[in-house]
Enzyme design. Sequence first.
Site, short mmCIF file in Angstrom:
data_model
loop_
_atom_site.label_atom_id
_atom_site.label_comp_id
_atom_site.label_asym_id
_atom_site.label_seq_id
_atom_site.Cartn_x
_atom_site.Cartn_y
_atom_site.Cartn_z
N ASP A 101 0.53 -0.75 -0.32
CA ASP A 101 -0.56 0.23 0.12
C ASP A 101 0.63 1.00 0.12
OD1 ASP A 101 -2.28 -1.84 0.26
OD2 ASP A 101 -2.11 -1.07 2.43
N1 URA Z 1 -1.51 -6.44 3.61
C1 URA Z 1 -1.54 -4.91 3.93
O1 URA Z 1 -2.53 -4.43 4.62
N2 URA Z 1 -1.04 -3.31 3.04
C2 URA Z 1 0.13 -3.83 2.82
O2 URA Z 1 1.09 -3.12 2.31
C3 URA Z 1 0.49 -5.24 2.71
C4 URA Z 1 -0.09 -5.89 3.37
#
Ligand code: URA
Length: 228
Positions: A101
């Site tokens: 993310d």
């Molecule tokens: N899980 C998440 O919620 N976000 C990420 O970036 C990676 C794994």
Amino acid sequence: MRLDQFVSESLDLSRKDSKELIRKKEIKVNNIVITDSSYKVNINDEVFYNDQILEYEEYSYYILNKPKGYVTSTSDPQYKTVLDLMDVKGKDKLFPVGRLDIDTTGLLLITNDGALSHELLSPKKHIDKTYLVKSLNELSDSDILKVKNGIMMDNKMTNPIDIKRIDSLTYEIVISDGRYHEVKRIFEYLNNKVLELKRIKMGNLSLPDDLKEGEYIKIRDKEIEGIR
Ligand code: URA
């Protein structure tokens, strides 16, 4: 492959500079000086520069320590992408493997090896991904037990989840299927919230302790073999 291309790619030189080395008799193939840049190098040939054998790698692999604020894609109309952090030859063919993310930091594999990427992202391949989580509230022992055997997400159980307390608001969590926002959703399921998320491991690849956010290192073919 032409000799000048081989030299240019293995020494990270421009084609012009590699031609110059060849012209100056600094390149040997199987112990014979070759001055013809168009000489065709075969798979079994040994190419030397200053008696140092040159390795040619068809694919490139980098570990990037992703900072916040960058999206995990090759182009984006709105945000900076993780590739904007890289200044390497052949950058236009590179892409990130999987997604983090925009507000997640840490280990991201960047490569031009499409087959590896496909393999690692296949649902059949369960690659362990380890994250450090800073949470809003402390998890109870029963929260931790609740997620260990996996939880229902999108009408399907996740794989078992390994989670351990580092301190009251910091946890190390290992997941092996890569559901969308998986770690954040696990914490939401526990009526909690992820405040900071950092990936520190993917398969056998670890984020080097001294690699600062925004920095990357090249890794060798051999190091990537373990993850396969
Ligand atoms: N899980 C998440 O919620 N976000 C990420 O970036 C990676 C794994």
